[in-house]
Design a protein around this motif. Sequence first.
Motif, PDB file in Angstrom:
ATOM      1  N   THR A   9      34.748  39.525  25.662  1.00  0.00           N
ATOM      2  CA  THR A   9      34.066  38.477  24.903  1.00  0.00           C
ATOM      3  C   THR A   9      33.373  37.467  25.804  1.00  0.00           C
ATOM      4  OG1 THR A   9      36.107  37.181  24.825  1.00  0.00           O
ATOM      5  CG2 THR A   9      35.675  38.660  22.959  1.00  0.00           C
ATOM      6  N   SER A  10      33.332  37.727  27.094  1.00  0.00           N
ATOM      7  CA  SER A  10      32.721  36.773  28.018  1.00  0.00           C
ATOM      8  C   SER A  10      31.228  36.638  27.744  1.00  0.00           C
ATOM      9  CB  SER A  10      32.920  37.231  29.470  1.00  0.00           C
ATOM     10  OG  SER A  10      32.143  36.427  30.331  1.00  0.00           O
ATOM     11  N   SER A  19      31.290  44.963  32.490  1.00  0.00           N
ATOM     12  CA  SER A  19      32.256  45.197  31.416  1.00  0.00           C
ATOM     13  C   SER A  19      33.546  44.474  31.755  1.00  0.00           C
ATOM     14  CB  SER A  19      32.549  46.691  31.272  1.00  0.00           C
ATOM     15  OG  SER A  19      31.379  47.393  30.921  1.00  0.00           O
ATOM     16  N   ARG A  20      34.292  44.065  30.751  1.00  0.00           N
ATOM     17  CA  ARG A  20      35.591  43.426  30.985  1.00  0.00           C
ATOM     18  C   ARG A  20      36.487  44.377  31.785  1.00  0.00           C
ATOM     19  NH1 ARG A  20      36.740  39.960  32.766  1.00  0.00           N
ATOM     20  NH2 ARG A  20      35.380  38.831  31.386  1.00  0.00           N
ATOM     21  N   ILE A  54      43.381  39.580  30.057  1.00  0.00           N
ATOM     22  CA  ILE A  54      43.619  40.856  30.736  1.00  0.00           C
ATOM     23  C   ILE A  54      44.508  41.751  29.887  1.00  0.00           C
ATOM     24  CG2 ILE A  54      44.823  41.888  32.721  1.00  0.00           C
ATOM     25  CD1 ILE A  54      43.567  39.547  34.397  1.00  0.00           C
ATOM     26  N   VAL A  55      45.542  41.191  29.260  1.00  0.00           N
ATOM     27  CA  VAL A  55      46.415  41.959  28.360  1.00  0.00           C
ATOM     28  C   VAL A  55      45.577  42.605  27.250  1.00  0.00           C
ATOM     29  CG1 VAL A  55      48.214  41.727  26.588  1.00  0.00           C
ATOM     30  CG2 VAL A  55      48.545  40.713  28.841  1.00  0.00           C
ATOM     31  N   THR A  56      44.666  41.836  26.666  1.00  0.00           N
ATOM     32  CA  THR A  56      43.813  42.368  25.599  1.00  0.00           C
ATOM     33  C   THR A  56      42.922  43.487  26.119  1.00  0.00           C
ATOM     34  OG1 THR A  56      43.839  40.258  24.432  1.00  0.00           O
ATOM     35  CG2 THR A  56      42.024  41.760  23.911  1.00  0.00           C
ATOM     36  N   ALA A  57      42.325  43.295  27.291  1.00  0.00           N
ATOM     37  CA  ALA A  57      41.467  44.334  27.866  1.00  0.00           C
ATOM     38  C   ALA A  57      42.255  45.616  28.118  1.00  0.00           C
ATOM     39  CB  ALA A  57      40.828  43.830  29.158  1.00  0.00           C
ATOM     40  N   LEU A  58      43.459  45.463  28.656  1.00  0.00           N
ATOM     41  CA  LEU A  58      44.295  46.644  28.912  1.00  0.00           C
ATOM     42  C   LEU A  58      44.638  47.372  27.626  1.00  0.00           C
ATOM     43  CD1 LEU A  58      46.659  45.143  31.611  1.00  0.00           C
ATOM     44  CD2 LEU A  58      44.898  46.886  31.976  1.00  0.00           C
ATOM     45  N   LYS A  59      44.977  46.625  26.606  1.00  0.00           N
ATOM     46  CA  LYS A  59      45.285  47.230  25.301  1.00  0.00           C
ATOM     47  C   LYS A  59      44.075  47.986  24.769  1.00  0.00           C
ATOM     48  CE  LYS A  59      46.778  46.109  20.638  1.00  0.00           C
ATOM     49  NZ  LYS A  59      47.047  45.051  19.671  1.00  0.00           N
ATOM     50  N   ASN A  60      42.892  47.355  24.858  1.00  0.00           N
ATOM     51  CA  ASN A  60      41.667  48.002  24.383  1.00  0.00           C
ATOM     52  C   ASN A  60      41.318  49.251  25.182  1.00  0.00           C
ATOM     53  OD1 ASN A  60      41.399  46.048  22.419  1.00  0.00           O
ATOM     54  ND2 ASN A  60      39.946  44.820  23.578  1.00  0.00           N
ATOM     55  N   ALA A  61      41.815  49.341  26.408  1.00  0.00           N
ATOM     56  CA  ALA A  61      41.558  50.503  27.260  1.00  0.00           C
ATOM     57  C   ALA A  61      42.650  51.561  27.132  1.00  0.00           C
ATOM     58  CB  ALA A  61      41.435  50.067  28.714  1.00  0.00           C
ATOM     59  N   GLY A  62      43.715  51.260  26.378  1.00  0.00           N
ATOM     60  CA  GLY A  62      44.783  52.235  26.165  1.00  0.00           C
ATOM     61  C   GLY A  62      45.976  52.070  27.083  1.00  0.00           C
ATOM     62  N   SER A  63      46.126  50.908  27.696  1.00  0.00           N
ATOM     63  CA  SER A  63      47.249  50.669  28.602  1.00  0.00           C
ATOM     64  C   SER A  63      47.955  49.381  28.201  1.00  0.00           C
ATOM     65  CB  SER A  63      46.758  50.598  30.053  1.00  0.00           C
ATOM     66  OG  SER A  63      47.848  50.571  30.952  1.00  0.00           O
ATOM     67  N   SER A  64      48.745  48.844  29.111  1.00  0.00           N
ATOM     68  CA  SER A  64      49.464  47.602  28.842  1.00  0.00           C
ATOM     69  C   SER A  64      49.796  46.905  30.156  1.00  0.00           C
ATOM     70  CB  SER A  64      50.749  47.876  28.060  1.00  0.00           C
ATOM     71  OG  SER A  64      51.643  48.628  28.860  1.00  0.00           O
TER      72      SER A  64
END
Length: 124
Positions: A9-10, A19-20, A54-64
């Motif tokens: 969202t930057s 990209s984030r 960063i937590v949100t980006a990781l979740k959106n990428a399929g990780s945590s």
Amino acid sequence: MTRTNIPGTSPYEPIIGFSRAVRIGNHIHVSGTGPVGADDGDIAQQTEQCLSLIVTALKNAGSSIEHVYRTRMYLTHTQDWEAAGRVHGKFFSIIRPAATMVVIKELLNPTWRIEIEADAWIPY
């Protein structure tokens, strides 16, 4: 290997052209993440906001967050290292990724006191 760009969202993403996060195979590389939304907060609040994004980006990428293996923190004030480190420790005290903390002159937004990058993986 497949590459997937993960948008964030930057407001700087379309201007700078980044990209984030980028997922390549089972690895995720999260771009330098400033405390957007906590711009005027203290260092603890800004660090918390960076890591939450960063937590949100990781979740959106399929990780945590549990799969982060590397972080890089860029601080603009040396005296902020301990408060930033405590927040980092709150997120990572169990997994303890390889981490770097560097003091730099300034960041893109002059109110930011920290920016954080992270690398993670997706276990198969």
